[in-house]
Design a protein around this motif. Structure first.
Motif: not given
Length: 464
Positions: A323-330, A431-444
């Protein structure tokens, strides 16, 4: 001293003994150079700079950049820092950025965080932000926080950063006592949400297995969300014995600004619901866990890196997308009002484990504000753990089998119910970050990341 922390790290890493940390599952690989940057508003006293330098050294950063610039110039300097890191064309082990500005001027730092998160050299690496406030006369109001962090880093160089931040908060240096009554409230909109019933059944079963007196309500309207929570609070107030812990799960469709939508499609603000419960008198000093399974906007994250792994990418062992917004600690240390004893509160959310000796989605933390009717030194912002199923502004995914967040959470907690909850949530996020989700909005393929906010002051283990 307390504080609030937020972020998206996938693990809490160790930075001093990297060889030891690499032998442990769930640790960041921080063998690369550790980059650090201070951005300080003009007029901040020299003592504040010295305190920050001491913390940087305690965290294992041998060198760092320091720039004095108005808040309006922070983004430009971060862009310069990012370009400099990318120009090296070598992975960076960790990045630490300290932002010091007048009180109230760092309310929405998401743009600053996103700027550094887009750095190619930092892909998959922990990015730590210290957001500190200076008050009248340019005194650093979070000085006590920095002094405490520096001391603990020296005393416990192999502790995870999350452990250190929890230890910094006031209170005994133990875990929460969960030997008394534990109560859970599950509010879920089932109508129009295929798979939601599986989440309710799985989470309800987990709560009962952990000894929580569990109340389940399905298809509440927006008003019913408020009424059910008020009734839950009333039951807690009239409970004969002490209450050890509460867990509240809110599951529904989400609005474009993170609102919850009731079964009647009307909106309710989840933060308002959580804030109301946090003022419950019998819960002062008790852990309050909030789980939110709902969209928080309409953005969809394609991730950073290969969006799919065909056979040739696997053969080349190319790293999967994250995920582009992962690995951040504020880490926020900003007082917003008189706090009895000058306490501070932090908030985080991570994807792995980041450990101290240089050492849970973006999260936004406000630290402080006295609670109405609370005893001196207490705050209704303390002892709260909030877990969002998606980063701010992004969608949360669910299918006929249930949501990725709830189902993964139940699986991880059932396997290790006696472990520290923050560590378990970091594993859930990994585990969630490692998953690839096929969203209902497109085939990507899409990516998802949790956001974890914590102002816990002790270790929280749901199975004593």
């Amino acid at each position: 001293m307390a504080f609030l922390v937020a972020g998206t790290l996938r693990v809490a890493t160790q930075m001093a003994d990297t060889r030891d940390s690499l032998g442990r599952k769930g640790k960041y690989d921080v063998r690369g150079p550790k980059a650090a940057l201070m951005l300080i508003s003009p007029g901040v006293v020299a003592a504040a700079v010295t305190a920050l330098e001491d913390v940087f050294q305690a965290l294992g950063f041998e060198s760092w950049e320091r720039r004095q610039v108005p808040v309006q110039g922070f983004l430009e300097k971060l862009a310069w820092f990012r370009e400099r890191l990318d120009a090296h064309r070598h992975p960076v082990g960790c990045a630490l950025v300290a932002l010091v500005a007048p009180r109230g001027q760092l309310k929405q730092p998401q743009q600053l965080v996103r700027e550094l998160s887009g750095c190619g050299a930092l892909r998959g690496c922990p990015k730590v932000f210290l957001l500190l406030s200076s008050g009248p006369g340019s005194a650093l109001e979070s000085g006590a926080f920095l002094a405490g962090l520096r001391e603990l880093c020296g005393r416990f160089p192999h502790w995870s950063l999350v452990q250190l931040l929890t230890e910094l908060a006031p209170g005994p240096n133990t875990q929460y006592d969960l030997s008394k009554t534990r109560a859970a409230l599950l509010l879920a909109v089932i109508q129009g949400r295929p798979g939601a019933q599986h989440d309710v059944e799985a989470l309800g079963g987990l709560c009962r297995a952990l000894g929580f007196e569990t109340t389940v309500r399905t298809d509440p309207t927006a008003q019913a969300f408020q009424e059910e929570l008020a009734q839950f609070q009333k039951q807690l107030d009239t409970c004969r014995g002490p209450v050890s812990c509460v867990l509240v799960a809110l599951m529904a469709h989400g609005g474009p600004q993170g609102q919850l939508l009731g079964a009647d499609r009307q909106e309710v603000q989840p933060e308002a619901l959580m804030q109301e419960l946090s003022r419950c008198r019998v819960l002062w000093g008790r852990p309050k866990v909030f789980l939110l399974q709902a969209c928080r906007g309409g953005n969809r994250d394609a991730g950073v890196g290969p969006t799919a792994l065909p056979w040739y990418w696997s053969w080349l062992r190319a790293p999967p997308s994250v995920p582009s917004h992962a690995d951040v600690l504020q880490i926020y240390a900003e007082a917003q009002g008189p706090l009895g004893n000058g306490n501070f509160f932090p908030c985080w959310s991570l994807k792995r484990t980041l450990e101290s000796a240089s050492s849970n989605s973006f999260s936004e933390v406000t630290v402080g504000s006295s609670c109405r009717g609370a005893p001196p030194g207490r705050s209704d912002q303390a002892d709260i753990l909030t877990v969002y199923s998606a980063a701010e502004g992004y969608v949360a995914y669910r299918d006929d089998k249930g949501s990725d967040f709830i189902q993964t959470l139940v699986e991880v907690l059932r396997a290790n119910p006696g472990r520290d909850l923050l560590e378990l949530l970091t594993e859930v996020n990994r585990r969630m970050c490692e998953q690839d989700v096929l969203g209902p909005d497109c085939d990507e393929l899409r990516k998802a990341c949790l956001e974890i906010r914590s102002s816990l002051r002790r270790r929280l283990c749901l199975q004593p």
